[in-house]
Design a protein around this motif. Structure first.
Motif, PDB file in Angstrom:
ATOM      1  N   ALA A   1      -1.288  -5.248 -15.409  1.00 24.55           N
ATOM      2  CA  ALA A   1      -1.578  -3.922 -14.851  1.00 24.55           C
ATOM      3  C   ALA A   1      -2.361  -4.036 -13.556  1.00 24.55           C
ATOM      4  O   ALA A   1      -2.310  -3.152 -12.710  1.00 24.55           O
ATOM      5  CB  ALA A   1      -2.360  -3.082 -15.849  1.00 24.55           C
ATOM      6  N   SER A   2      -3.064  -5.144 -13.367  1.00 25.31           N
ATOM      7  CA  SER A   2      -3.835  -5.295 -12.138  1.00 25.31           C
ATOM      8  C   SER A   2      -3.044  -6.011 -11.054  1.00 25.31           C
ATOM      9  O   SER A   2      -3.476  -6.087  -9.915  1.00 25.31           O
ATOM     10  CB  SER A   2      -5.138  -6.055 -12.417  1.00 25.31           C
TER      11      SER A   2
ATOM     12  N   ALA B   1      -4.261   9.726  -8.547  1.00 20.54           N
ATOM     13  CA  ALA B   1      -4.655   8.480  -9.193  1.00 20.54           C
ATOM     14  C   ALA B   1      -6.163   8.407  -9.397  1.00 20.54           C
ATOM     15  O   ALA B   1      -6.920   9.186  -8.809  1.00 20.54           O
ATOM     16  CB  ALA B   1      -4.199   7.296  -8.339  1.00 20.54           C
ATOM     17  N   GLY B   2      -6.570   7.455 -10.208  1.00 22.09           N
ATOM     18  CA  GLY B   2      -7.987   7.204 -10.420  1.00 22.09           C
ATOM     19  C   GLY B   2      -8.617   6.513  -9.220  1.00 22.09           C
ATOM     20  O   GLY B   2      -7.991   6.348  -8.170  1.00 22.09           O
TER      21      GLY B   2
ATOM     22  N   ASP C   1      -9.480   3.427  -8.028  1.00 28.02           N
ATOM     23  CA  ASP C   1      -8.919   2.349  -7.214  1.00 28.02           C
ATOM     24  C   ASP C   1      -7.486   1.991  -7.597  1.00 28.02           C
ATOM     25  O   ASP C   1      -6.979   0.946  -7.211  1.00 28.02           O
ATOM     26  CB  ASP C   1      -9.812   1.110  -7.301  1.00 28.02           C
ATOM     27  N   THR C   2      -6.830   2.852  -8.329  1.00 27.83           N
ATOM     28  CA  THR C   2      -5.495   2.543  -8.854  1.00 27.83           C
ATOM     29  C   THR C   2      -4.473   2.295  -7.756  1.00 27.83           C
ATOM     30  O   THR C   2      -3.670   1.365  -7.851  1.00 27.83           O
ATOM     31  CB  THR C   2      -5.008   3.677  -9.779  1.00 27.83           C
TER      32      THR C   2
ATOM     33  N   ARG D   1      -5.162  -1.145  -6.304  1.00 30.48           N
ATOM     34  CA  ARG D   1      -4.955  -2.195  -7.307  1.00 30.48           C
ATOM     35  C   ARG D   1      -3.476  -2.445  -7.562  1.00 30.48           C
ATOM     36  O   ARG D   1      -3.060  -3.576  -7.822  1.00 30.48           O
ATOM     37  CB  ARG D   1      -5.665  -1.788  -8.600  1.00 30.48           C
ATOM     38  N   THR D   2      -2.655  -1.410  -7.501  1.00 28.73           N
ATOM     39  CA  THR D   2      -1.221  -1.546  -7.777  1.00 28.73           C
ATOM     40  C   THR D   2      -0.394  -1.812  -6.530  1.00 28.73           C
ATOM     41  O   THR D   2       0.786  -2.128  -6.635  1.00 28.73           O
ATOM     42  CB  THR D   2      -0.682  -0.266  -8.444  1.00 28.73           C
TER      43      THR D   2
ATOM     44  N   GLY E   1      -1.450   5.814 -13.031  1.00 27.87           N
ATOM     45  CA  GLY E   1      -2.616   5.257 -13.698  1.00 27.87           C
ATOM     46  C   GLY E   1      -2.628   5.566 -15.172  1.00 27.87           C
ATOM     47  O   GLY E   1      -1.589   5.627 -15.824  1.00 27.87           O
TER      48      GLY E   1
ATOM     49  N   THR F   1      -0.025   2.731 -15.717  1.00 25.87           N
ATOM     50  CA  THR F   1      -0.406   1.355 -15.366  1.00 25.87           C
ATOM     51  C   THR F   1      -1.078   0.689 -16.537  1.00 25.87           C
ATOM     52  O   THR F   1      -1.439   1.326 -17.491  1.00 25.87           O
ATOM     53  CB  THR F   1      -1.362   1.319 -14.156  1.00 25.87           C
TER      54      THR F   1
END
Length: 140
Positions: free
Chosen positions: A18-19, A42-43, A45-46, A49-50, A95, A140
């Motif tokens: 997922a990261s 999104a949250g 840092d999503t 991160r993706t 996310g 995610t």
């Protein structure tokens, strides 16, 4: 009865998947499939991160990052107002549960003249509604 069902999907399993950043082919496929303009919800840092932050161009794809856990009605109302202001055709929840729930709520609120608090009461009273934008979810 006969029908055809085509559902291409990439499923990734394993520690840390997922990261891992989204590969270029997946990002291009997502970008091509979306009606434009689109709003990514999104949250914190999503998107970074993706790797989906690479699709945000502030012309056809916009970001609404930083959705907190258990988003408040104020967060939903602000996101829906931004979607209306941008004239989006699609909202994409990216996310976990909070971001996806926020995206669903924002999609419902586009085109509503009230706060989500008032809308919830109207729904409990049996009032119907029509969603005005498309909704996509990317867990995610």
């Amino acid at each position: 009865m006969s029908f055809s069902f085509h559902n291409p999907v990439a499923v990734r399993f394993g520690r840390g998947c997922a990261s891992a950043r989204t590969d270029a082919a997946t990002a291009v496929s997502l970008a091509a499939a979306l009606p434009k303009p689109a709003l990514f919800v999104a949250g914190r840092d999503t998107l970074q991160r993706t790797g989906l932050d690479a699709l945000v161009d502030d012309q056809t794809v916009f970001a609404c990052p930083g959705v907190p856990p258990n988003p408040t009605p104020a967060v939903i109302d602000a996101g829906a107002a931004r979607a209306v202001e941008l004239g989006v055709a699609a909202i994409v929840g990216i996310g976990g549960g909070s971001a996806q729930d926020a995206a669903k709520s924002m999609a419902v609120m586009v085109g509503q003249a009230t706060s989500i608090r008032d809308f919830q009461a109207r729904c409990k009273a049996g009032e119907d509604f029509t969603r005005k934008v498309m909704l996509f979810q990317v867990p995610t």
